[in-house]
Design an enzyme around this catalytic site. Structure first.
Site, PDB file in Angstrom:
ATOM      1  N   GLY A 160     -13.507 -15.022  46.483  1.00 52.05           N
ATOM      2  CA  GLY A 160     -12.086 -15.172  45.736  1.00 52.05           C
ATOM      3  C   GLY A 160     -11.565 -13.899  45.614  1.00 52.05           C
ATOM      4  O   GLY A 160     -11.969 -12.971  46.448  1.00 52.05           O
ATOM      5  N   CYS A 177      -9.890 -14.360  54.546  1.00 52.95           N
ATOM      6  CA  CYS A 177     -10.335 -13.057  54.039  1.00 52.95           C
ATOM      7  C   CYS A 177     -10.500 -11.975  55.244  1.00 52.95           C
ATOM      8  O   CYS A 177     -10.360 -10.815  55.331  1.00 52.95           O
ATOM      9  CB  CYS A 177     -11.533 -13.095  53.118  1.00 52.95           C
ATOM     10  SG  CYS A 177     -12.788 -13.809  54.098  1.00 52.95           S
ATOM     11  N   LYS A 187     -18.014 -25.011  41.288  1.00 51.37           N
ATOM     12  CA  LYS A 187     -16.484 -25.198  40.676  1.00 51.37           C
ATOM     13  C   LYS A 187     -15.633 -24.824  41.981  1.00 51.37           C
ATOM     14  O   LYS A 187     -15.484 -23.389  42.157  1.00 51.37           O
ATOM     15  CB  LYS A 187     -16.562 -24.135  39.461  1.00 51.37           C
ATOM     16  CG  LYS A 187     -15.474 -24.412  38.552  1.00 51.37           C
ATOM     17  CD  LYS A 187     -14.262 -24.630  38.892  1.00 51.37           C
ATOM     18  CE  LYS A 187     -13.147 -23.087  39.178  1.00 51.37           C
ATOM     19  NZ  LYS A 187     -11.942 -23.223  39.830  1.00 51.37           N
ATOM     20  N   GLU A 231      -3.762  -6.549  49.950  1.00 49.49           N
ATOM     21  CA  GLU A 231      -4.072  -7.799  50.686  1.00 49.49           C
ATOM     22  C   GLU A 231      -2.742  -8.836  50.350  1.00 49.49           C
ATOM     23  O   GLU A 231      -2.776  -9.267  49.125  1.00 49.49           O
ATOM     24  CB  GLU A 231      -5.363  -8.526  50.117  1.00 49.49           C
ATOM     25  CG  GLU A 231      -5.581  -9.711  50.972  1.00 49.49           C
ATOM     26  CD  GLU A 231      -6.835 -10.490  50.352  1.00 49.49           C
ATOM     27  OE1 GLU A 231      -6.977 -10.686  49.114  1.00 49.49           O
ATOM     28  OE2 GLU A 231      -7.794 -10.831  51.010  1.00 49.49           O
ATOM     29  N   GLU A 249     -17.926 -12.172  47.129  1.00 46.34           N
ATOM     30  CA  GLU A 249     -17.051 -11.976  48.458  1.00 46.34           C
ATOM     31  C   GLU A 249     -15.728 -11.932  48.080  1.00 46.34           C
ATOM     32  O   GLU A 249     -15.191 -12.962  47.836  1.00 46.34           O
ATOM     33  CB  GLU A 249     -17.499 -13.269  49.242  1.00 46.34           C
ATOM     34  CG  GLU A 249     -19.039 -13.552  49.789  1.00 46.34           C
ATOM     35  CD  GLU A 249     -19.712 -12.337  50.550  1.00 46.34           C
ATOM     36  OE1 GLU A 249     -18.912 -11.734  51.550  1.00 46.34           O
ATOM     37  OE2 GLU A 249     -20.789 -12.103  50.466  1.00 46.34           O
TER      38      GLU A 249
END
Ligand code: NAD
Length: 481
Positions: free
Chosen positions: A226, A282, A173, A384, A248
């Site tokens: 994500g 990331c 997905k 973040e 992750e």
């Protein structure tokens, strides 16, 4: 107009419901097509196709699977330019980056795991007289791979390649924000006659298609990359059926620059770490920590280099910073900059929108933004932002640098700049994160463990770590005499 389709059981098809979602090119703000708005019915179809294909795919063995992964890699390589154009169009990233980083890395992922599975071995424990233990490693069956929008094909392939190599069938997905290269991958799979049902790609939102994949009882593991909040939702859902999960997640990574560092190299790389892919990686170093004696000099270099980055049309050769991925994300990052200024931050560079004239005047371009004067506890240094925004903070000792670096709920990666070997080792050992780069950033060997601690995730990807995740160990103990 582009019409993206699901890839299920070797065939391309719309969502069962017929529903579609519109697609927008972020660098122009214009619509360019539609994708399926899939739901549980489409996931059911994909999982059933994967279940039908699973036994044959596993039984054919690693040499067979390896050769198919290499065929996929070769087929993408033949169309590298069209894949790169698609990735740039979908994400807003510079074409030069998609061409030199994203697509080559996706190809490398397939090739790497095509090789890794041929050299994989299992354990035997044969040192106790009269006993032999050996470990069988079985594929899990059907696994789900869910990926984000920042490095679309790069991160999608980083999951599906080890899953397939280990003998699983996959329902993937991709992010609904950037589905285009996953669709090109399904076209490539069709063209080369990839076995039907082994890889299935279902497009749609996280809440409908993604959640249905996580909740499906026949799906034995979810590999997810994500945001942290999404990861927490997935972990909670997967816990109901005790699925394996690899997560992750987000990062707020420090770049530590010590006074003895090569400041030219350190600032070149700190700028790349802060602003590559518009700060939407990331691993980006969004907190730059600088030893006080070289603070002013380092700051001046960073500001000069940030201002020199060309923001512009992703298709232009000179562009270093493209568009943010969407209007929604652009507004979110602008909100963070406003908050940083409200918290007392001093703007050193950037801070606002860049208007790119012509084709891209409706795009979402932001100037590389550096701020100082913000303490470790403020929101700007804790959240973040996932955009081209980084802060500078001074430190006075090695221990203070470590404390500042670890003052985060995230723990993904760090980049340390020093010519002192003792500092390099001590700081690397003391940092609470999954990956440390010393005098470099994002230098990747695909065999090494990739992942984070704290709210940056659970588990590791890469090399045998990924192959272990996608298999179940069974010990066999034989009494030999
Ligand atoms: P996101 O969490 O919004 O979405 C990621 C994927 O999860 C998408 O495919 C989405 O559709 C799906 N999803 C959303 N809700 C779901 C649900 N309830 N069930 C199942 N699937 C669901 O993340 P994003 O905005 O696409 O990506 C940005 C984030 O990803 C940042 O936080 C970034 O740090 C992180 N990221 C981490 C790594 C890493 O390796 N640690 C790499 C890249 C990006």
């Amino acid at each position: 107009m582009t019409h993206i389709l699901n890839y299920i059981d070797g065939a391309l098809s719309p969502a069962v419901s017929g529903k579609q979602l519109p697609l927008t090119e972020p660098s122009t703000g214009l619509g360019y097509g539609f994708m399926p708005d899939s739901d549980g019915y489409d996931i059911d179809r994909a999982v059933e196709a994967a279940q039908r294909a699973a036994t044959a795919w596993n039984k054919k063995g690693p040499v067979f699977r390896s050769s198919w992964l290499n065929k996929i890699a070769n087929a993408i390589e033949e169309k590298l330019e069209s894949f790169a154009l698609a990735e740039s169009k979908d994400t807003g990233k510079p074409l030069s980056v998609a061409r030199s980083v994203d697509i080559p890395r996706a190809i490398a992922n397939f090739r790497f795991f095509a090789g890794a599975i041929l050299h994989d071995a299992s354990d035997a424990h044969a040192d106790r007289p009269g006993e032999l233990n050996y470990t069988l490693r079985h594929p899990l069956g059907v696994v789900g791979c869910i990926s984000p929008w920042n490095l679309p094909l790069y991160l999608f392939s980083w999951k599906i390649a080890p899953a397939l190599a280990a003998g699983n069938c996959v329902v993937g997905k991709p992010s609904e924000v950037t589905p285009l290269t996953a669709h090109l991958l399904s076209e490539v799979c069709q063209e080369i006659g990839f076995p039907a049902g082994v890889l299935n790609i279902v497009h749609g939102t996280g809440l409908a298609a993604g959640q249905a994949l996580v909740d499906h009882n026949a799906v034995k593991a979810i590999s997810f990359t994500g945001g942290t909040t999404t990861g927490q939702t997935i972990a909670a859902s997967a816990a109901k059926s005790l699925k394996k999960v690899s997560l992750e997640l987000g990062g707020k990574n420090p770049t530590l620059i010590f006074a003895d560092a090569d400041l030219e190299a350190a600032t070149d790389t700190a700028i790349a770490a802060a602003f590559s892919n518009q700060g939407q990686i990331c691993l980006c170093g969004s907190r730059i920590l600088i030893e006080r004696p070289v603070y002013d000099k380092t700051k001046a270099l960073l500001v000069q280099k940030a201002k020199a980055l060309t923001v512009g049309d992703p298709l232009a050769a000179e562009t270093r910073i493209g568009s943010l991925v969407s209007k929604q994300h652009f507004d979110k990052v602008l909100g963070h900059i406003a908050l940083a200024l409200g918290e007392g931050g001093n703007l050193l560079s950037g801070g606002g929108r860049v208007l790119v004239e012509g084709r891209c005047e409706g795009g979402h371009f932001l100037a590389p933004t550096l701020l100082e004067g913000l303490g470790p506890a403020c929101e700007t240094n804790q959240s973040e932002i996932f955009g081209p925004v980084a802060t500078l903070q001074p430190f006075d000792s090695v221990e203070e640098a470590i404390t500042l670096a670890n003052d985060s709920r995230y723990g993904l990666a760090a980049s340390v700049w020093t010519t002192n070997l003792n500092i390099a080792h001590h700081v690397s050992e003391s940092l609470e994160c999954g990956m440390v780069w010393v005098n470099c950033w994002m230098l990747r060997d695909l065999r090494t463990p990739f992942g984070g601690v704290k709210e940056s995730g659970v588990g590791r990807e890469g090399g045998t770590y990924a192959l272990r995740f996608f298999t179940e160990a069974k010990n066999v103990c034989i009494k030999t005499y």
